[in-house]
Design a protein around this motif. Structure first.
Motif, mmCIF file in Angstrom:
data_model
loop_
_atom_site.group_PDB
_atom_site.id
_atom_site.type_symbol
_atom_site.label_atom_id
_atom_site.label_comp_id
_atom_site.label_asym_id
_atom_site.label_seq_id
_atom_site.Cartn_x
_atom_site.Cartn_y
_atom_site.Cartn_z
ATOM 1 N N ALA A 53 0.839 -1.203 0.000
ATOM 2 C CA ALA A 53 0.000 0.000 0.000
ATOM 3 C C ALA A 53 0.872 1.250 0.000
ATOM 4 C CB ALA A 53 -0.930 -0.003 1.211
ATOM 5 N N TRP A 54 1.912 1.262 0.812
ATOM 6 C CA TRP A 54 2.813 2.426 0.882
ATOM 7 C C TRP A 54 3.489 2.646 -0.473
ATOM 8 C CZ3 TRP A 54 8.065 3.033 0.104
ATOM 9 C CH2 TRP A 54 8.588 4.263 0.478
ATOM 10 N N SER A 55 3.989 1.575 -1.060
ATOM 11 C CA SER A 55 4.694 1.676 -2.335
ATOM 12 C C SER A 55 3.758 2.126 -3.464
ATOM 13 C CB SER A 55 5.328 0.320 -2.669
ATOM 14 O OG SER A 55 6.118 0.414 -3.815
ATOM 15 N N LEU A 56 2.566 1.522 -3.508
ATOM 16 C CA LEU A 56 1.591 1.921 -4.528
ATOM 17 C C LEU A 56 1.196 3.384 -4.369
ATOM 18 C CD1 LEU A 56 -0.871 -1.070 -4.853
ATOM 19 C CD2 LEU A 56 0.534 -0.086 -6.651
ATOM 20 N N ARG A 57 0.907 3.782 -3.128
ATOM 21 C CA ARG A 57 0.492 5.168 -2.864
ATOM 22 C C ARG A 57 1.588 6.139 -3.289
ATOM 23 N NH1 ARG A 57 -3.481 8.337 -3.033
ATOM 24 N NH2 ARG A 57 -4.749 6.957 -1.803
ATOM 25 N N ARG A 58 2.819 5.811 -2.960
ATOM 26 C CA ARG A 58 3.954 6.677 -3.315
ATOM 27 C C ARG A 58 4.059 6.840 -4.834
ATOM 28 N NH1 ARG A 58 8.598 8.185 -0.271
ATOM 29 N NH2 ARG A 58 10.422 8.459 -1.567
ATOM 30 N N LEU A 103 -3.278 -6.465 -3.928
ATOM 31 C CA LEU A 103 -2.763 -5.451 -4.853
ATOM 32 C C LEU A 103 -3.886 -4.894 -5.718
ATOM 33 C CD1 LEU A 103 -0.306 -3.989 -6.085
ATOM 34 C CD2 LEU A 103 0.035 -5.974 -7.538
ATOM 35 N N GLU A 104 -4.745 -5.763 -6.223
ATOM 36 C CA GLU A 104 -5.852 -5.306 -7.063
ATOM 37 C C GLU A 104 -6.814 -4.411 -6.275
ATOM 38 O OE1 GLU A 104 -9.079 -6.868 -10.335
ATOM 39 O OE2 GLU A 104 -7.697 -8.294 -9.427
ATOM 40 N N ARG A 105 -7.124 -4.792 -5.041
ATOM 41 C CA ARG A 105 -8.008 -3.967 -4.196
ATOM 42 C C ARG A 105 -7.400 -2.583 -3.965
ATOM 43 N NH1 ARG A 105 -9.123 -8.672 -1.632
ATOM 44 N NH2 ARG A 105 -7.492 -8.441 -0.089
ATOM 45 N N GLN A 106 -6.103 -2.566 -3.709
ATOM 46 C CA GLN A 106 -5.438 -1.291 -3.475
ATOM 47 C C GLN A 106 -5.432 -0.425 -4.730
ATOM 48 O OE1 GLN A 106 -1.572 -1.967 -1.732
ATOM 49 N NE2 GLN A 106 -2.439 -3.157 -0.059
ATOM 50 N N LEU A 107 -5.182 -1.028 -5.865
ATOM 51 C CA LEU A 107 -5.205 -0.282 -7.132
ATOM 52 C C LEU A 107 -6.592 0.297 -7.401
ATOM 53 C CD1 LEU A 107 -3.043 -2.561 -9.420
ATOM 54 C CD2 LEU A 107 -2.515 -0.212 -8.759
ATOM 55 N N GLU A 108 -7.621 -0.501 -7.173
ATOM 56 C CA GLU A 108 -8.981 -0.010 -7.371
ATOM 57 C C GLU A 108 -9.276 1.159 -6.432
ATOM 58 O OE1 GLU A 108 -11.869 -3.152 -7.147
ATOM 59 O OE2 GLU A 108 -11.071 -4.131 -8.931
ATOM 60 N N GLY A 109 -8.821 1.058 -5.191
ATOM 61 C CA GLY A 109 -9.025 2.149 -4.235
ATOM 62 C C GLY A 109 -8.321 3.422 -4.673
ATOM 63 N N LEU A 110 -7.089 3.285 -5.161
ATOM 64 C CA LEU A 110 -6.350 4.460 -5.631
ATOM 65 C C LEU A 110 -7.021 5.073 -6.861
ATOM 66 C CD1 LEU A 110 -2.701 3.143 -5.211
ATOM 67 C CD2 LEU A 110 -3.800 4.955 -3.873
ATOM 68 N N LEU A 111 -7.476 4.229 -7.771
ATOM 69 C CA LEU A 111 -8.166 4.738 -8.961
ATOM 70 C C LEU A 111 -9.451 5.443 -8.564
ATOM 71 C CD1 LEU A 111 -8.371 5.080 -12.002
ATOM 72 C CD2 LEU A 111 -9.406 2.791 -12.110
#
Length: 177
Positions: A53-58, A103-111
């Motif tokens: 989550a930290w890496s994706l958010r960054r 990872l997919e859940r986190q990507l969807e949340g960021l999108l």
């Protein structure tokens, strides 16, 4: 210094997943890759999903900053699609790991966060209720995620046209179809 160590740990995980093609990522693998103790890992991250989550958010924050620098919403969407297409090979490998669903859940949340921000800052969905706006955002988020999952080489050649059409569909809030 803490951010440097977080970056070191994130880079080790990235190396394991993408360069060494580890399918079952563990904290043990990560600490061995970056030559730290488990205590150091857990000082900086709660667990591997927290690290992801930290890496994706960054990385997503960097993309969003570039999207916001674009002259209009369509250009921002085009930039986002281009960045997603470029990141797709790495993301695909991450999806094949034992943390693919997370990872997919986190990507969807960021999108969803990105689309919500764009909609709010550009006054999209102003003529619909809050509930309808939420449904439209979920609809558009799901559509973009599906499109990226099923992206083809021909789509890359037509990226400008796809971004234009998607944006036109997104701003037509009364009738998204």
């Amino acid at each position: 210094m803490a951010e440097d160590m977080r970056e070191t740990i994130a880079n080790a995980a990235k190396t394991l997943l993408f360069d060494k093609k580890v399918r079952k990522l563990t904290v043990k693998d990560i600490v061995e890759e970056c030559h730290i103790t488990r205590q150091t890992f857990y000082y900086h991250f709660e667990d591997i999903p927290d690290l992801m989550a930290w890496s994706l958010r960054r990385n997503f924050d960097r993309v969003i900053a570039q999207c916001q620098a674009q002259k209009n919403g369509e250009e921002a969407l085009r930039y986002l699609l281009s960045a997603a297409v470029n990141a797709r090979p790495m993301l695909k490998k991450g999806m094949q790991s034992n943390y693919g669903e997370e990872l997919e859940r986190q990507l969807e949340g960021l999108l969803m966060d990105f689309l919500s921000h764009v909609a709010a800052s550009r006054g999209l969905y102003a003529r619909v209720s809050a509930r309808e706006a939420e449904l439209l955002l979920r609809y558009h988020c799901g559509g973009v995620m599906f499109l990226l999952r099923d992206w083809k080489e021909q789509d890359t050649a037509e990226l400008d046209a796809i971004a234009h059409r998607l944006y036109q569909m997104m701003i037509r809030e009364e009738n998204p179809l």
